[in-house]
Design an enzyme around this catalytic site. Structure first.
Site, mmCIF file in Angstrom:
data_model
loop_
_atom_site.group_PDB
_atom_site.id
_atom_site.type_symbol
_atom_site.label_atom_id
_atom_site.label_comp_id
_atom_site.label_asym_id
_atom_site.label_seq_id
_atom_site.Cartn_x
_atom_site.Cartn_y
_atom_site.Cartn_z
ATOM 1 N N GLU A 112 77.543 -37.187 -42.299
ATOM 2 C CA GLU A 112 77.036 -38.260 -41.425
ATOM 3 C C GLU A 112 76.604 -39.518 -42.169
ATOM 4 O O GLU A 112 75.512 -40.040 -41.930
ATOM 5 C CB GLU A 112 75.879 -37.701 -40.564
ATOM 6 C CG GLU A 112 76.306 -36.497 -39.739
ATOM 7 C CD GLU A 112 75.158 -35.874 -38.939
ATOM 8 O OE1 GLU A 112 74.037 -36.405 -38.969
ATOM 9 O OE2 GLU A 112 75.400 -34.850 -38.281
ATOM 10 N N ASN A 149 82.058 -34.815 -43.513
ATOM 11 C CA ASN A 149 81.803 -34.289 -42.165
ATOM 12 C C ASN A 149 81.003 -35.288 -41.332
ATOM 13 O O ASN A 149 80.018 -35.855 -41.831
ATOM 14 C CB ASN A 149 81.000 -32.982 -42.321
ATOM 15 C CG ASN A 149 80.868 -32.182 -41.043
ATOM 16 O OD1 ASN A 149 81.872 -31.880 -40.400
ATOM 17 N ND2 ASN A 149 79.635 -31.828 -40.677
ATOM 18 N N HIS A 175 80.752 -32.378 -31.097
ATOM 19 C CA HIS A 175 79.690 -32.041 -30.134
ATOM 20 C C HIS A 175 79.980 -32.837 -28.859
ATOM 21 O O HIS A 175 79.779 -34.048 -28.820
ATOM 22 C CB HIS A 175 78.312 -32.430 -30.686
ATOM 23 C CG HIS A 175 77.913 -31.666 -31.901
ATOM 24 N ND1 HIS A 175 77.631 -30.309 -31.853
ATOM 25 C CD2 HIS A 175 77.741 -32.033 -33.182
ATOM 26 C CE1 HIS A 175 77.300 -29.894 -33.067
ATOM 27 N NE2 HIS A 175 77.357 -30.909 -33.899
ATOM 28 N N GLU A 216 81.791 -28.198 -35.874
ATOM 29 C CA GLU A 216 80.532 -27.879 -35.173
ATOM 30 C C GLU A 216 80.744 -27.900 -33.667
ATOM 31 O O GLU A 216 79.903 -28.372 -32.908
ATOM 32 C CB GLU A 216 79.430 -28.887 -35.559
ATOM 33 C CG GLU A 216 79.190 -28.967 -37.049
ATOM 34 C CD GLU A 216 78.047 -29.907 -37.447
ATOM 35 O OE1 GLU A 216 77.251 -30.313 -36.571
ATOM 36 O OE2 GLU A 216 77.947 -30.225 -38.643
ATOM 37 N N ASP A 244 80.863 -27.699 -29.876
ATOM 38 C CA ASP A 244 80.202 -27.193 -28.664
ATOM 39 C C ASP A 244 80.517 -28.173 -27.543
ATOM 40 O O ASP A 244 80.710 -29.359 -27.779
ATOM 41 C CB ASP A 244 78.693 -26.938 -28.828
ATOM 42 C CG ASP A 244 77.928 -28.055 -29.512
ATOM 43 O OD1 ASP A 244 78.367 -29.219 -29.448
ATOM 44 O OD2 ASP A 244 76.869 -27.765 -30.096
HETATM 45 O O1 G2I Z 1 72.052 -31.563 -34.687
HETATM 46 C C1 G2I Z 1 73.189 -30.777 -34.542
HETATM 47 C C2 G2I Z 1 73.994 -30.731 -35.826
HETATM 48 C C3 G2I Z 1 74.588 -32.109 -36.126
HETATM 49 N N1 G2I Z 1 75.396 -32.072 -37.326
HETATM 50 C C4 G2I Z 1 74.774 -31.527 -38.520
HETATM 51 C C5 G2I Z 1 74.145 -30.169 -38.235
HETATM 52 O O2 G2I Z 1 73.462 -29.688 -39.375
HETATM 53 C C6 G2I Z 1 73.208 -30.228 -37.043
HETATM 54 O O3 G2I Z 1 72.649 -28.922 -36.863
HETATM 55 C C7 G2I Z 1 71.345 -28.860 -36.377
HETATM 56 C C8 G2I Z 1 70.946 -27.410 -36.238
HETATM 57 O O4 G2I Z 1 71.785 -26.809 -35.280
HETATM 58 C C9 G2I Z 1 69.491 -27.308 -35.775
HETATM 59 O O5 G2I Z 1 69.071 -25.939 -35.812
HETATM 60 O O6 G2I Z 1 70.481 -29.503 -37.283
HETATM 61 C C10 G2I Z 1 69.155 -29.551 -36.784
HETATM 62 C C11 G2I Z 1 68.281 -30.387 -37.710
HETATM 63 O O7 G2I Z 1 68.653 -31.704 -37.671
HETATM 64 C C12 G2I Z 1 68.599 -28.139 -36.663
HETATM 65 O O8 G2I Z 1 67.319 -28.169 -36.070
HETATM 66 C C13 G2I Z 1 66.289 -27.751 -36.894
HETATM 67 C C14 G2I Z 1 64.988 -28.140 -36.234
HETATM 68 O O9 G2I Z 1 64.974 -29.560 -36.088
HETATM 69 C C15 G2I Z 1 63.847 -27.742 -37.083
HETATM 70 O O10 G2I Z 1 62.639 -28.025 -36.415
HETATM 71 C C16 G2I Z 1 63.936 -26.264 -37.408
HETATM 72 O O11 G2I Z 1 62.928 -25.887 -38.324
HETATM 73 O O12 G2I Z 1 66.304 -26.364 -37.115
HETATM 74 C C17 G2I Z 1 65.310 -25.963 -38.023
HETATM 75 C C18 G2I Z 1 65.507 -24.480 -38.355
HETATM 76 O O13 G2I Z 1 65.426 -23.710 -37.188
#
Ligand code: G2I
Length: 314
Positions: free
Chosen positions: A141, A183, A219, A248, A250
């Site tokens: 990103e 990515n 997404h 990714e 969905d």
């Molecule tokens: O935002 C969706 C995705 C966009 N592209 C990059 C990916 O890395 C991203 O994944 C998401 C995860 O699916 C989430 O699970 O990235 C988020 C963070 O920007 C993730 O969220 C985080 C929460 O914000 C935190 O509070 C939490 O501690 O997940 C962490 C682990 O559960």
């Protein structure tokens, strides 16, 4: 859903899971996996049955792997990698550099100190997993949304415009066997942002900067639908001499509309010979970062959603 699409092109298809159907087409079907769900029997049952690639959803990010500078913690990421290896799945590493989910210490440094920290981070993490990673999201990103076609402002960008190139060269040196990907999201169709990524890939290829693949996060929801030129966009990147991967996926929604959209994505990948595989960003709807949009292939109880009826995919 993969099986439904395969049936369009090959009536002899025998694949009964996402992974086996993809493998019959020389491709993989992956899922983002969370280490803390590996004790959930329903989750693991679907994972082991359906998928042959995994991406750690958060466990390989900078804040997870280097919470204090120079102190590396791989426990959760190692659990996912070891689960994958035990069950014959490959691993996409995600993500070595990103403006988000950086540890506090990295957010508080800049300039050459941050550049050096980035190089050390990439070297350490890629070396730890050398030989175990199919592809790394080296840079995630890095481009701005909207029509500017410019880089996203970030602490990493402010270390100098060459930071992306340095990140890729550093990763290549640490594991020459891993495919190295750029990515991003909102690059799924042809637009100012994807044009900017395209120009960088073209430049890297011309100058011999190591890059092997481009990841399209994909997404999708009603505000950001599957673009009409999705396949054409994948193809133009592939024509530059890189693999393309849907990293990714969905798609918010339900029923036939959702199934049709998944079918469109799968068909686009199958139509591009260098589209090597698809990863969905979670397993059950309830595992999703967008759970309320029910965007995944399995419902909250772990049931596979119905595939697109054959009649609606002529
Ligand atoms: O935002 C969706 C995705 C966009 N592209 C990059 C990916 O890395 C991203 O994944 C998401 C995860 O699916 C989430 O699970 O990235 C988020 C963070 O920007 C993730 O969220 C985080 C929460 O914000 C935190 O509070 C939490 O501690 O997940 C962490 C682990 O559960």
């Amino acid at each position: 859903m993969f099986a439904a699409t395969v049936a369009v092109t090959s009536t002899a298809s025998a694949g009964t899971t996402l992974g086996t159907s993809a493998a019959e087409q020389g491709r993989y079907f992956g899922a983002a996996v969370a280490a803390n769900k590996l004790s959930d029997a329903t989750y693991v049952g679907i994972l082991n049955r359906e998928f042959n690639m995994v991406t750690p959803e958060n466990e390989m990010k900078w804040d997870a792997t280097e919470p204090s500078q120079g102190q590396f913690t791989y426990t959760n990421a190692d659990r996912i990698v070891s689960h994958a290896q035990t069950n014959g799945m490959r691993v996409r590493g995600h993500a070595l550099t990103w403006h988000s989910q950086q540890p506090g210490w990295a957010q508080n440094i800049s300039g050459s100190a941050l550049r050096q920290a980035m190089v050390n981070h990439i070297t350490q993490v890629v070396t730890h997993y050398r030989g175990k990673i199919y592809a790394w999201d080296v840079v995630n990103e890095a481009f701005a949304d909207g029509g500017s076609g410019g880089r996203r402002d970030s602490n990493l960008q402010r270390t100098g415009n060459d930071w992306i190139e340095v990140a890729f060269r550093t990763a290549r040196a640490a594991d020459p066997g891993a495919r190295l990907c750029y990515n991003d999201y909102n690059t799924d169709g042809q637009n100012a942002k994807s044009n900017a990524v395209y120009a960088v890939v073209q430049d890297f290829k011309a100058r011999g900067v190591p890059i092997d693949c481009v990841g399209f996060q994909s997404h999708f929801n009603t505000a950001s639908p599957v673009p009409g030129d999705y396949q054409a966009n994948l193809q133009r990147f592939a024509n530059l001499g890189v693999d393309v991967q849907i990293t990714e996926l969905d798609i918010e929604g339900s029923g036939t509309t959702q199934a049709d959209n998944y079918g469109r994505v799968v068909r686009a990948c199958l139509a591009v010979s260098r589209c090597t595989g698809i990863t969905v960003w979670g397993i059950r709807d309830t595992d999703s970062w967008r759970a309320s949009g029910t965007p995944l292939l399995f419902d909250g109880s772990g049931n596979k959603k119905p595939r697109t009826p054959r009649s609606s995919t002529p």
